[in-house]
Design an enzyme around this catalytic site. Structure first.
Site, PDB file in Angstrom:
ATOM      1  N   ASP A 141      18.748  51.477 -23.196  1.00  0.00           N
ATOM      2  CA  ASP A 141      17.602  50.873 -23.887  1.00  0.00           C
ATOM      3  C   ASP A 141      17.907  49.470 -24.417  1.00  0.00           C
ATOM      4  OD1 ASP A 141      16.058  53.097 -23.397  1.00  0.00           O
ATOM      5  OD2 ASP A 141      16.424  54.005 -25.365  1.00  0.00           O
ATOM      6  N   GLN A 176      16.016  62.985 -22.048  1.00  0.00           N
ATOM      7  CA  GLN A 176      14.653  63.538 -22.100  1.00  0.00           C
ATOM      8  C   GLN A 176      14.568  64.811 -21.270  1.00  0.00           C
ATOM      9  OE1 GLN A 176      12.018  60.370 -20.862  1.00  0.00           O
ATOM     10  NE2 GLN A 176      12.299  59.236 -22.760  1.00  0.00           N
ATOM     11  N   ARG A 206      10.274  46.849 -25.451  1.00  0.00           N
ATOM     12  CA  ARG A 206      11.620  46.269 -25.541  1.00  0.00           C
ATOM     13  C   ARG A 206      11.692  44.888 -24.882  1.00  0.00           C
ATOM     14  NH1 ARG A 206      13.991  50.536 -28.064  1.00  0.00           N
ATOM     15  NH2 ARG A 206      13.665  52.565 -27.117  1.00  0.00           N
ATOM     16  N   ARG A 246       5.310  56.791 -14.053  1.00  0.00           N
ATOM     17  CA  ARG A 246       6.712  57.217 -14.253  1.00  0.00           C
ATOM     18  C   ARG A 246       6.955  58.605 -13.668  1.00  0.00           C
ATOM     19  NH1 ARG A 246       8.557  55.562 -20.103  1.00  0.00           N
ATOM     20  NH2 ARG A 246      10.579  56.014 -19.175  1.00  0.00           N
ATOM     21  N   SER A 296      13.789  58.322 -31.077  1.00  0.00           N
ATOM     22  CA  SER A 296      14.266  59.511 -30.352  1.00  0.00           C
ATOM     23  C   SER A 296      14.304  60.728 -31.266  1.00  0.00           C
ATOM     24  CB  SER A 296      15.693  59.286 -29.841  1.00  0.00           C
ATOM     25  OG  SER A 296      15.686  58.477 -28.714  1.00  0.00           O
ATOM     26  N   LYS A 303      11.615  52.564 -16.274  1.00  0.00           N
ATOM     27  CA  LYS A 303      11.287  52.637 -17.701  1.00  0.00           C
ATOM     28  C   LYS A 303       9.829  52.191 -17.886  1.00  0.00           C
ATOM     29  CE  LYS A 303      15.196  54.172 -19.219  1.00  0.00           C
ATOM     30  NZ  LYS A 303      15.248  55.544 -19.718  1.00  0.00           N
TER      31      LYS A 303
HETATM   32  C1  S3P Z   1      15.430  58.950 -24.721  1.00  0.00           C
HETATM   33  C2  S3P Z   1      16.217  58.976 -23.602  1.00  0.00           C
HETATM   34  C3  S3P Z   1      16.317  57.851 -22.670  1.00  0.00           C
HETATM   35  C4  S3P Z   1      15.858  56.553 -23.332  1.00  0.00           C
HETATM   36  C5  S3P Z   1      14.543  56.714 -24.025  1.00  0.00           C
HETATM   37  C6  S3P Z   1      14.634  57.766 -25.106  1.00  0.00           C
HETATM   38  C7  S3P Z   1      15.376  60.137 -25.572  1.00  0.00           C
HETATM   39  O1  S3P Z   1      15.488  58.098 -21.553  1.00  0.00           O
HETATM   40  O2  S3P Z   1      15.785  55.538 -22.371  1.00  0.00           O
HETATM   41  O3  S3P Z   1      14.142  55.496 -24.611  1.00  0.00           O
HETATM   42  O4  S3P Z   1      14.884  60.051 -26.713  1.00  0.00           O
HETATM   43  O5  S3P Z   1      15.839  61.199 -25.142  1.00  0.00           O
HETATM   44  P1  S3P Z   1      15.971  58.999 -20.296  1.00  0.00           P
HETATM   45  O6  S3P Z   1      16.055  60.411 -20.732  1.00  0.00           O
HETATM   46  O7  S3P Z   1      14.884  58.804 -19.261  1.00  0.00           O
HETATM   47  O8  S3P Z   1      17.285  58.441 -19.861  1.00  0.00           O
END
Ligand code: S3P
Length: 426
Positions: free
Chosen positions: A313, A167, A386, A121, A22, A340
């Site tokens: 996650d 995100q 994962r 997605r 991230s 996901k």
């Molecule tokens: C992430 C946010 C999460 C997470 C992803 C990474 C990020 O997703 O599941 O693996 O780095 O901001 P979402 O924003 O769709 O919840």
């Protein structure tokens, strides 16, 4: 690629992890639009983060790699170049969603897409706020990648996120860097705040007041040097392996312990896990420390409401732990799991079933009763990193050799995973 995994006799030793996925995405993107040179140390080795670098290079950014360290020559807020081809985000939802915020503000049109999984997605969640800011975005069937983004001079907005998503929050904040005025995002549930921290490191006009995060447009970013902490979401697989193994004693060094991510440790402790944190420190605005885990009596637990967003996650590997716990694991409010890299409620329950584990599936989660024994079986990653890693851990506790098909998917976040697993699980 298939992996054959035999039961572990013991789990122990010391592990260091690649940089947090991230955080790596965010640092690379911000360094690319900052003024001057940035150094990012311990950048994630995962394929997703390489996809981000590929897109940034295609936008004219010079990136040098030495081992896991990057030097990025920032092009400033106005310096990206129109890409000659469709930008390839690969398997990475973070890449497409976060970069779209930047692309929406460019004086050129661009296209960004990815692999089959990414192409299924949903992107309306970013198209709506970016549209409100003035960008025009076309998507396949109105919501799926590839996206065709016609950038423009954006206007600042106040936006309340309909779903908890870091995100989407990041996408809007990154777009806000270029917008006229101050952009504010309100979150229904606090999500990971790596963007807020990274924006501060690069000198952005960021302000956080409770659930409101705002960013001043037009403030130039300044290149800097930052070290990416180890990825706690990757650590989760080894923590579960250690907690479920009698006498195990494992130390994971230099892990990111940002409070918006470390709910994982609190939850494992609440299940009875013997976990200790040592050598707590700060690096690039992020908390970092060593995590010690011992074989423990795991009671069971309930993941629902805000906790679901905080552990989203880690749920696949927690479901594996739940089956070995005394009282099992219940997960609710996890509709997001269905969109996901795979529908993780479906892929987790399918692999559990193949390994002889009973589970009840709900539209928004699942219940895995405790005190169950994993049977050796043939399981699949379904192309999801994962899922590959969660069931490699499950295989350590099976009654014979497990065949994991599509194991190469682990490289999306953690190419070194199987080598490290072999080192810690004798
Ligand atoms: C992430 C946010 C999460 C997470 C992803 C990474 C990020 O997703 O599941 O693996 O780095 O901001 P979402 O924003 O769709 O919840």
């Amino acid at each position: 690629m298939d992996q054959r995994i035999t039961p572990a006799k013991s789990v122990g030793g010391a592990v260091t992890l690649p940089g947090d996925k991230s955080i790596s995405h965010r640092l690379a993107i911000l360094a690319s639009i900052a003024e001057g040179k940035s150094r990012i140390l311990n950048y994630s080795t995962g394929a997703d983060c390489q996809s981000t670098l590929g897109c940034l290079r295609a936008l004219g950014v010079e990136i040098e790699k030495t081992g896991d360290d990057l030097t990025i020559r920032g092009r400033g807020l106005g310096g990206l170049r129109a890409p000659l081809e469709v930008l390839d985000a690969g398997n990475s939802g973070s890449t497409i969603r976060m970069l779209s915020g930047v692309l929406a503000a460019q004086p050129f049109a661009s296209r960004i897409g990815g692999d089959d999984s990414l192409s299924r997605r949903p992107m309306e969640r970013i198209m709506r706020p970016l549209g409100e800011m003035g960008a025009s975005i076309r998507a396949r069937d109105g919501k799926f990648p590839p996206l065709e983004i016609t950038g423009t001079r954006l206007r600042a907005i106040d936006y309340t996120l309909p779903v908890a998503s870091a995100q989407v929050k990041t996408c809007v904040l990154f777009a806000g860097l270029f917008a006229r005025g101050r952009t504010t995002v309100q979150e229904p549930v606090r999500t990971r705040d790596h963007s807020e921290i990274a924006l501060r490191e690069f000198g952005a006009g960021i302000d956080v007041q409770g659930p409101l995060v705002s960013i001043q447009g037009g403030v130039p970013l300044a290149g800097c040097q930052v070290r990416t902490p180890g990825d706690l979401s990757s650590a989760a697989f080894f923590l579960v392996a250690a907690l479920a193994t009698p006498e195990a004693n494992l130390v994971i060094r230099g892990v990111g312990l940002n409070p918006t991510r470390s709910a994982l440790l609190d939850f494992l402790i609440s299940m009875g896990g013997e976990i200790r944190v040592l050598n707590l420190d700060q690096s690039g605005g992020e908390l970092v420390g060593d995590v010690l885990a011992r074989g423990s009596r795991i009671r069971g637990g309930l993941i629902e409401k805000d906790l679901t967003a905080a552990l989203i996650d880690e749920i696949p590997v927690l479901a594996v732990l739940g089956a070995m716990s005394e009282n099992g694991l219940t997960v609710r409010d996890a509709q997001e799991l269905r969109i996901k890299e795979t529908d993780r409620i479906a892929t987790v329950s399918e692999n559990l079933k193949r390994m002889g584990i009973e589970a009840e599936v709900f539209p928004d989660g699942l219940r895995v009763p405790g005190r169950q024994r994993f049977r050796a079986a043939e399981v699949e990653s379904f192309g999801d990193h994962r899922i590959a890693m969660a069931f490699a851990v499950a295989a350590l506790f099976a009654d014979g050799e497990t065949l994991l098909r599509g194991a190469e998917a682990a490289a999306v976040s953690y190419p070194e995973f199987f080598a490290t697993l072999r080192n810690i699980a004798g």
